[in-house]
Design an enzyme around this catalytic site. Sequence first.
Site, mmCIF file in Angstrom:
data_model
loop_
_atom_site.group_PDB
_atom_site.id
_atom_site.type_symbol
_atom_site.label_atom_id
_atom_site.label_comp_id
_atom_site.label_asym_id
_atom_site.label_seq_id
_atom_site.Cartn_x
_atom_site.Cartn_y
_atom_site.Cartn_z
ATOM 1 N N VAL A 49 4.728 -1.260 3.056
ATOM 2 C CA VAL A 49 4.528 0.148 2.712
ATOM 3 C C VAL A 49 5.360 0.525 1.492
ATOM 4 O O VAL A 49 6.581 0.342 1.472
ATOM 5 C CB VAL A 49 4.878 1.055 3.913
ATOM 6 C CG1 VAL A 49 4.716 2.516 3.539
ATOM 7 C CG2 VAL A 49 4.003 0.695 5.110
ATOM 8 N N LYS A 50 4.660 1.068 0.494
ATOM 9 C CA LYS A 50 5.343 1.497 -0.730
ATOM 10 C C LYS A 50 5.741 2.961 -0.595
ATOM 11 O O LYS A 50 4.886 3.824 -0.326
ATOM 12 C CB LYS A 50 4.373 1.397 -1.912
ATOM 13 C CG LYS A 50 4.590 0.226 -2.829
ATOM 14 C CD LYS A 50 3.547 0.281 -3.943
ATOM 15 C CE LYS A 50 3.981 -0.501 -5.140
ATOM 16 N NZ LYS A 50 2.979 -0.449 -6.214
ATOM 17 N N VAL A 51 7.034 3.225 -0.785
ATOM 18 C CA VAL A 51 7.502 4.620 -0.787
ATOM 19 C C VAL A 51 8.196 4.880 -2.127
ATOM 20 O O VAL A 51 8.816 3.977 -2.687
ATOM 21 C CB VAL A 51 8.476 4.911 0.391
ATOM 22 C CG1 VAL A 51 7.798 4.732 1.734
ATOM 23 C CG2 VAL A 51 9.730 4.053 0.312
ATOM 24 N N ALA A 104 0.869 -1.183 0.000
ATOM 25 C CA ALA A 104 0.000 0.000 0.000
ATOM 26 C C ALA A 104 0.902 1.228 0.000
ATOM 27 O O ALA A 104 1.872 1.289 0.761
ATOM 28 C CB ALA A 104 -0.883 -0.016 1.240
#
Length: 214
Positions: free
Chosen positions: A82-84, A56
């Site tokens: 977590v997508k950064v 996400a």
Amino acid sequence: MKIFIDSANIKEIKEAVSLGVVDGVTTNPTLVAKESRPAKQLLEEICALLPGPVSAEVISLESSGMVAEARELSRIAKNIVVKVPLIKEGLKAAAILAKENIKTNVTLCFSANQALLAAKAGADYVSPFIGRLDDISQEGMALIRDIRQIFLNYKFKTQIIVASIRNPVHVLEAAKIGADIATIPFSVIEQLIKHPLTDIGVQRFIEDYKKIPK
Ligand code: G3P
């Protein structure tokens, strides 16, 4: 090679999971927006569909905002990743999150040097977008080969997610190169299953079965 489905659509994810071939899910703001539902509720539902990782994405541009979003997202479910984005602030956020044991997928990677930095920052996954490179007349798969080589050279644990896959040849090439993961849209997963000779064969066996004396 692990297979993730690149989708935020519950029906597609359920169908793909039922095939027994899906190890995880990747989403992005574009995919989530298509579902016209609050993101948190949608992600909760997706995370309950399978035990594997569900990516996400954060939307902040400052590392502090990314980290705050990441902490919030990681509370949704155990399997959230977590997508950064692969920008300076995204690398800073990945480094902080690695220390907090929050899994990260550094996304929007378009060069091998960017992937090297993601691995150095402690990312769990890096997502090179091959289709978007093909779109601008650069060979996306060459990037996967380079990253694979670099990660092997230095035994980086960061897993390569081949992203922005557009067709079955992309999947085949990713598997031949030895990518860790391919994240695939549902339509392409369906294309992987299909073979005209399989369909003809099934039909012929059904017809021939009818000829067997009862
Ligand atoms: O999830 C990221 C990536 O797979 C997006 O693909 O087709 O929008 O370039 P695409």
